[in-house]
Every structure is written in structure tokens, then in C-alpha cells.
Design a protein around this motif. Sequence first.
Motif, PDB file in Angstrom:
ATOM      1  N   ARG A   1       0.834  -1.202   0.000  1.00 56.30           N
ATOM      2  CA  ARG A   1       0.000   0.000   0.000  1.00 56.30           C
ATOM      3  C   ARG A   1       0.869   1.251   0.000  1.00 56.30           C
ATOM      4  O   ARG A   1       2.011   1.216   0.429  1.00 56.30           O
ATOM      5  N   SER A   2       0.272   2.348  -0.476  1.00 51.47           N
ATOM      6  CA  SER A   2       0.900   3.660  -0.357  1.00 51.47           C
ATOM      7  C   SER A   2       0.016   4.514   0.536  1.00 51.47           C
ATOM      8  O   SER A   2      -1.216   4.454   0.456  1.00 51.47           O
ATOM      9  N   TYR A   3       0.664   5.331   1.387  1.00 55.69           N
ATOM     10  CA  TYR A   3      -0.056   6.150   2.351  1.00 55.69           C
ATOM     11  C   TYR A   3       0.235   7.620   2.098  1.00 55.69           C
ATOM     12  O   TYR A   3       1.356   7.989   1.745  1.00 55.69           O
ATOM     13  N   ALA A   4      -0.797   8.447   2.276  1.00 56.45           N
ATOM     14  CA  ALA A   4      -0.603   9.894   2.176  1.00 56.45           C
ATOM     15  C   ALA A   4      -1.644  10.597   3.039  1.00 56.45           C
ATOM     16  O   ALA A   4      -2.709  10.039   3.329  1.00 56.45           O
ATOM     17  N   THR A   5      -1.329  11.823   3.417  1.00 58.83           N
ATOM     18  CA  THR A   5      -2.248  12.657   4.186  1.00 58.83           C
ATOM     19  C   THR A   5      -2.742  13.782   3.301  1.00 58.83           C
ATOM     20  O   THR A   5      -1.933  14.461   2.670  1.00 58.83           O
ATOM     21  N   GLY A   6      -4.058  13.972   3.254  1.00 55.83           N
ATOM     22  CA  GLY A   6      -4.639  15.056   2.474  1.00 55.83           C
ATOM     23  C   GLY A   6      -5.325  16.047   3.392  1.00 55.83           C
ATOM     24  O   GLY A   6      -5.867  15.668   4.431  1.00 55.83           O
ATOM     25  N   LYS A   7      -5.282  17.320   3.014  1.00 53.86           N
ATOM     26  CA  LYS A   7      -5.900  18.358   3.839  1.00 53.86           C
ATOM     27  C   LYS A   7      -6.706  19.316   2.981  1.00 53.86           C
ATOM     28  O   LYS A   7      -6.343  19.587   1.847  1.00 53.86           O
ATOM     29  N   ARG A   8      -7.804  19.835   3.571  1.00 56.51           N
ATOM     30  CA  ARG A   8      -8.632  20.844   2.915  1.00 56.51           C
ATOM     31  C   ARG A   8      -9.460  21.508   3.992  1.00 56.51           C
ATOM     32  O   ARG A   8     -10.147  20.813   4.748  1.00 56.51           O
ATOM     33  N   LYS A   9      -9.428  22.843   4.074  1.00 51.84           N
ATOM     34  CA  LYS A   9     -10.105  23.596   5.137  1.00 51.84           C
ATOM     35  C   LYS A   9      -9.681  23.027   6.487  1.00 51.84           C
ATOM     36  O   LYS A   9      -8.497  22.994   6.797  1.00 51.84           O
ATOM     37  N   ASP A  10     -10.625  22.573   7.315  1.00 49.87           N
ATOM     38  CA  ASP A  10     -10.268  22.002   8.621  1.00 49.87           C
ATOM     39  C   ASP A  10     -10.227  20.484   8.599  1.00 49.87           C
ATOM     40  O   ASP A  10     -10.035  19.849   9.637  1.00 49.87           O
ATOM     41  N   ALA A  11     -10.426  19.873   7.447  1.00 44.62           N
ATOM     42  CA  ALA A  11     -10.483  18.413   7.346  1.00 44.62           C
ATOM     43  C   ALA A  11      -9.106  17.833   7.063  1.00 44.62           C
ATOM     44  O   ALA A  11      -8.330  18.387   6.288  1.00 44.62           O
ATOM     45  N   VAL A  12      -8.826  16.707   7.712  1.00 42.43           N
ATOM     46  CA  VAL A  12      -7.568  15.984   7.504  1.00 42.43           C
ATOM     47  C   VAL A  12      -7.920  14.538   7.182  1.00 42.43           C
ATOM     48  O   VAL A  12      -8.660  13.891   7.933  1.00 42.43           O
ATOM     49  N   ALA A  13      -7.390  14.028   6.067  1.00 43.46           N
ATOM     50  CA  ALA A  13      -7.687  12.655   5.640  1.00 43.46           C
ATOM     51  C   ALA A  13      -6.407  11.836   5.617  1.00 43.46           C
ATOM     52  O   ALA A  13      -5.389  12.280   5.095  1.00 43.46           O
ATOM     53  N   ARG A  14      -6.489  10.638   6.193  1.00 41.30           N
ATOM     54  CA  ARG A  14      -5.388   9.667   6.085  1.00 41.30           C
ATOM     55  C   ARG A  14      -5.835   8.642   5.052  1.00 41.30           C
ATOM     56  O   ARG A  14      -6.895   8.026   5.212  1.00 41.30           O
ATOM     57  N   VAL A  15      -5.042   8.459   4.000  1.00 43.30           N
ATOM     58  CA  VAL A  15      -5.477   7.653   2.851  1.00 43.30           C
ATOM     59  C   VAL A  15      -4.447   6.563   2.549  1.00 43.30           C
ATOM     60  O   VAL A  15      -3.248   6.839   2.467  1.00 43.30           O
ATOM     61  N   TRP A  16      -4.942   5.326   2.399  1.00 48.07           N
ATOM     62  CA  TRP A  16      -4.125   4.205   1.943  1.00 48.07           C
ATOM     63  C   TRP A  16      -4.707   3.707   0.633  1.00 48.07           C
ATOM     64  O   TRP A  16      -5.918   3.541   0.513  1.00 48.07           O
ATOM     65  N   ILE A  17      -3.849   3.463  -0.361  1.00 47.41           N
ATOM     66  CA  ILE A  17      -4.321   2.872  -1.617  1.00 47.41           C
ATOM     67  C   ILE A  17      -3.529   1.595  -1.892  1.00 47.41           C
ATOM     68  O   ILE A  17      -2.360   1.486  -1.519  1.00 47.41           O
ATOM     69  N   LYS A  18      -4.193   0.641  -2.529  1.00 47.17           N
ATOM     70  CA  LYS A  18      -3.550  -0.604  -2.951  1.00 47.17           C
ATOM     71  C   LYS A  18      -4.254  -1.098  -4.203  1.00 47.17           C
ATOM     72  O   LYS A  18      -5.418  -0.733  -4.447  1.00 47.17           O
ATOM     73  N   PRO A  19      -3.598  -1.903  -5.024  1.00 50.13           N
ATOM     74  CA  PRO A  19      -4.250  -2.419  -6.228  1.00 50.13           C
ATOM     75  C   PRO A  19      -5.487  -3.235  -5.856  1.00 50.13           C
ATOM     76  O   PRO A  19      -5.484  -3.980  -4.880  1.00 50.13           O
ATOM     77  N   GLY A  20      -6.559  -3.034  -6.621  1.00 52.61           N
ATOM     78  CA  GLY A  20      -7.802  -3.742  -6.320  1.00 52.61           C
ATOM     79  C   GLY A  20      -8.860  -3.477  -7.365  1.00 52.61           C
ATOM     80  O   GLY A  20      -8.556  -3.195  -8.528  1.00 52.61           O
ATOM     81  N   SER A  21     -10.120  -3.510  -6.915  1.00 51.36           N
ATOM     82  CA  SER A  21     -11.249  -3.423  -7.840  1.00 51.36           C
ATOM     83  C   SER A  21     -11.877  -2.041  -7.899  1.00 51.36           C
ATOM     84  O   SER A  21     -12.895  -1.866  -8.573  1.00 51.36           O
ATOM     85  N   GLY A  22     -11.345  -1.078  -7.170  1.00 51.98           N
ATOM     86  CA  GLY A  22     -11.903   0.275  -7.202  1.00 51.98           C
ATOM     87  C   GLY A  22     -12.837   0.575  -6.052  1.00 51.98           C
ATOM     88  O   GLY A  22     -13.602   1.531  -6.111  1.00 51.98           O
ATOM     89  N   LYS A  23     -12.783  -0.226  -4.967  1.00 52.87           N
ATOM     90  CA  LYS A  23     -13.651  -0.017  -3.812  1.00 52.87           C
ATOM     91  C   LYS A  23     -13.086   1.129  -2.963  1.00 52.87           C
ATOM     92  O   LYS A  23     -11.893   1.155  -2.655  1.00 52.87           O
ATOM     93  N   VAL A  24     -13.955   2.076  -2.583  1.00 48.66           N
ATOM     94  CA  VAL A  24     -13.542   3.216  -1.760  1.00 48.66           C
ATOM     95  C   VAL A  24     -14.287   3.166  -0.439  1.00 48.66           C
ATOM     96  O   VAL A  24     -15.517   3.187  -0.418  1.00 48.66           O
ATOM     97  N   VAL A  25     -13.539   3.088   0.667  1.00 53.80           N
ATOM     98  CA  VAL A  25     -14.122   3.042   2.008  1.00 53.80           C
ATOM     99  C   VAL A  25     -13.644   4.267   2.775  1.00 53.80           C
ATOM    100  O   VAL A  25     -12.439   4.515   2.879  1.00 53.80           O
ATOM    101  N   VAL A  26     -14.605   5.065   3.291  1.00 56.50           N
ATOM    102  CA  VAL A  26     -14.281   6.271   4.053  1.00 56.50           C
ATOM    103  C   VAL A  26     -14.875   6.122   5.446  1.00 56.50           C
ATOM    104  O   VAL A  26     -16.095   5.957   5.588  1.00 56.50           O
ATOM    105  N   ASN A  27     -14.021   6.168   6.465  1.00 58.06           N
ATOM    106  CA  ASN A  27     -14.448   6.014   7.867  1.00 58.06           C
ATOM    107  C   ASN A  27     -15.294   4.760   8.075  1.00 58.06           C
ATOM    108  O   ASN A  27     -16.309   4.775   8.774  1.00 58.06           O
ATOM    109  N   GLY A  28     -14.908   3.666   7.438  1.00 54.70           N
ATOM    110  CA  GLY A  28     -15.597   2.388   7.613  1.00 54.70           C
ATOM    111  C   GLY A  28     -16.874   2.237   6.811  1.00 54.70           C
ATOM    112  O   GLY A  28     -17.530   1.204   6.891  1.00 54.70           O
TER     113      GLY A  28
END
Length: 165
Positions: free
Chosen positions: A40-67
Amino acid sequence: MADQVNSLEELGQVAAGAAPTAAVVEVAAPREPVRDELGRSYATGKRKDAVARVWIKPGSGKVVVNGKDMKTYFARPVLQMILAQPFSVAGVTGQFDVMATVKGGGLSGQAGAVKHGVSKALQLYDPTLRAALKAAGFLTRDSRVVERKKYGKAKARKSFQFSKR
């Protein structure tokens, strides 16, 4: 300091357009992919007051946010479109699974933070995608934030109603 001219002879060669005999040319090394032991690759994204911790890995295109699935967490189609932009620009739609946790801000800021994190993680996973993502402006943090309220004002800039008498 191999690029220094040490004699008048070498100076004449440089002026004539020929390279000096002892010149060393350095070539920039290509970027290496950054992945953990699970691929996996990890990165932190920010916008306004929001902070996102993001992991990506090869797969089918499924996106899960906060479970939750992306379509339930970001119910508005505009927010789903924002999350899909990095993949379409890079030309890798449906090739990566995304797992993100977001805190702070509202839904719009959180969607922008996940987009920023996904873009950074994509370019870390595959450095060849960096040019397309950078040209689209997805690797730059959007620094616009809410202006603070000032004392003596109703809001950040709005004044109270003026009364002459």
C-alpha cells in the motif's frame, strides 16, 4: 566542484562551445515508488479544517471512508465526483482500492481532503502518474480557509448596522 574552469585553455573551450575535458554531467535519478510491506501507499490530504489519512492498494476500485462505502458517506453525487477525479486524470479508474479516515470540517472539506490524499498516494505508488496529477493541480493543498471573526464586527468582515442617531 567539477564544473569549475581551471585554466585559460578550458575557458577558451567553453567559449567556443566545446565542453571542458573534465566536465561531469549528473542526471537526476527517477523517483522510486513508496510502498509498505502490504503493497500500500499512504498519504495525508488536507482541505479547510479536514484531515484525511489515505491508503491505496491495487484492487477493484472499492472506496471506504471512515468504515463506510463512499456512496453512503458522501451521498451527494458532486462529492463522489470529486473523489473520482484523481483516478480519471491519472487514467487508473477502477484499479485501486482506497481506505480513508477523515476528521474535522464538513462534508465538502472532507471530500477535498480525501481527493488530495488520494492524489498524493497515487503519485507515491506510481511516480509516472505525478506529471498528470500535478498538471491538474491535485498535488497542491488548497490553502483557502475560513477567515476569523474580528472584534467590533458582526462576522469576519460584516459590520453592525450603522445608526446616525
